[in-house]
Design an enzyme around this catalytic site. Structure first.
Site, PDB file in Angstrom:
ATOM      1  NE  ARG A 119     -10.814  54.031  34.462  1.00 31.62           N
ATOM      2  CZ  ARG A 119     -11.135  53.054  35.329  1.00 31.62           C
ATOM      3  NH1 ARG A 119     -11.510  51.867  34.868  1.00 31.62           N
ATOM      4  NH2 ARG A 119     -11.096  53.255  36.633  1.00 31.62           N
ATOM      5  CG  ASP A 120      -8.993  49.676  25.147  1.00 30.30           C
ATOM      6  OD1 ASP A 120      -8.266  48.701  24.881  1.00 30.30           O
ATOM      7  OD2 ASP A 120      -9.484  50.418  24.264  1.00 30.30           O
ATOM      8  CG  ASN A 141      -6.387  40.207  20.955  1.00 29.97           C
ATOM      9  OD1 ASN A 141      -7.044  39.176  21.098  1.00 29.97           O
ATOM     10  ND2 ASN A 141      -6.909  41.404  21.133  1.00 29.97           N
ATOM     11  CD  GLU A 164      -6.836  47.353  17.031  1.00 33.19           C
ATOM     12  OE1 GLU A 164      -6.665  48.357  17.736  1.00 33.19           O
ATOM     13  OE2 GLU A 164      -7.960  46.915  16.712  1.00 33.19           O
ATOM     14  CB  VAL A 165      -0.774  48.248  20.404  1.00 34.92           C
ATOM     15  CG1 VAL A 165       0.433  48.977  20.976  1.00 34.92           C
ATOM     16  CG2 VAL A 165      -1.892  49.234  20.071  1.00 34.92           C
ATOM     17  CG  HIS A 190      -1.964  44.929  24.855  1.00 42.56           C
ATOM     18  ND1 HIS A 190      -1.151  44.961  23.747  1.00 42.56           N
ATOM     19  CD2 HIS A 190      -3.225  44.820  24.388  1.00 42.56           C
ATOM     20  CE1 HIS A 190      -1.884  44.893  22.659  1.00 42.56           C
ATOM     21  NE2 HIS A 190      -3.156  44.793  23.020  1.00 42.56           N
ATOM     22  CG  HIS A 209      -7.411  43.371  25.847  1.00 42.22           C
ATOM     23  ND1 HIS A 209      -7.947  44.502  25.289  1.00 42.22           N
ATOM     24  CD2 HIS A 209      -6.467  42.938  24.958  1.00 42.22           C
ATOM     25  CE1 HIS A 209      -7.376  44.759  24.130  1.00 42.22           C
ATOM     26  NE2 HIS A 209      -6.469  43.820  23.900  1.00 42.22           N
TER      27      HIS A 209
END
Ligand code: AMP
Length: 118
Positions: free
Chosen positions: A30-31, A88, A96-97, A101, A103
């Site tokens: 989970r984010d 992204n 950002e990371v 990944h 989402h």
């Protein structure tokens, strides 16, 4: 000091996360800052920095991301109503990371995919 990404540390179990799915190729958790009632991140168990860095060697893990997304969506009870999958990429994508990944967002109508800023 480890240079591992925060997501690799989660994959390795070195920092806590709410893991909802795991297999030999991908991990889903989970984010930390959910943007929808269901917001899960699905990552390859090895680091691919961005979508712009994928290679043929990553094909199995990349395919598994989608299979895991389907499984998690079913687990979370959002498969029938539908959901959104987002990747992204780099600065303009708002990444950002630097560990690719997917989402998985759902649990309510999500509105327009992108609001253009004029
Ligand atoms: P992106 O902007 O596509 O790189 O998304 C990075 C996402 O990672 C953001 O939605 C953050 O809330 C999420 N995030 C960052 N650190 C963690 C963490 N330790 N556990 C879970 N989610 C995280």
């Amino acid at each position: 000091m480890s240079n591992d990404t925060v997501f690799l540390k989660i994959v390795k179990g070195e920092i806590p996360a709410d893991v909802v799915y795991r297999d030999e190729l991908v991990t889903a958790f989970r984010d930390l800052h959910p943007q929808a009632p269901v917001h899960v991140l699905i990552v390859p168990n090895h680091v691919i920095p961005t979508a712009a860095d994928v290679t043929e060697a990553d094909e199995a893990a990349l395919g598994r991301l989608f299979l895991a997304a389907r499984t998690v969506a079913e687990q979370e009870g959002i498969a029938e109503d539908g959901y959104r999958l987002i990747v992204n990429c780099r600065a303009h994508g708002g990444q950002e990371v630097d560990h690719l990944h997917l989402h998985l967002l759902g649990g309510e109508p999500l509105g327009p995919m992108h609001v253009r800023r004029d």
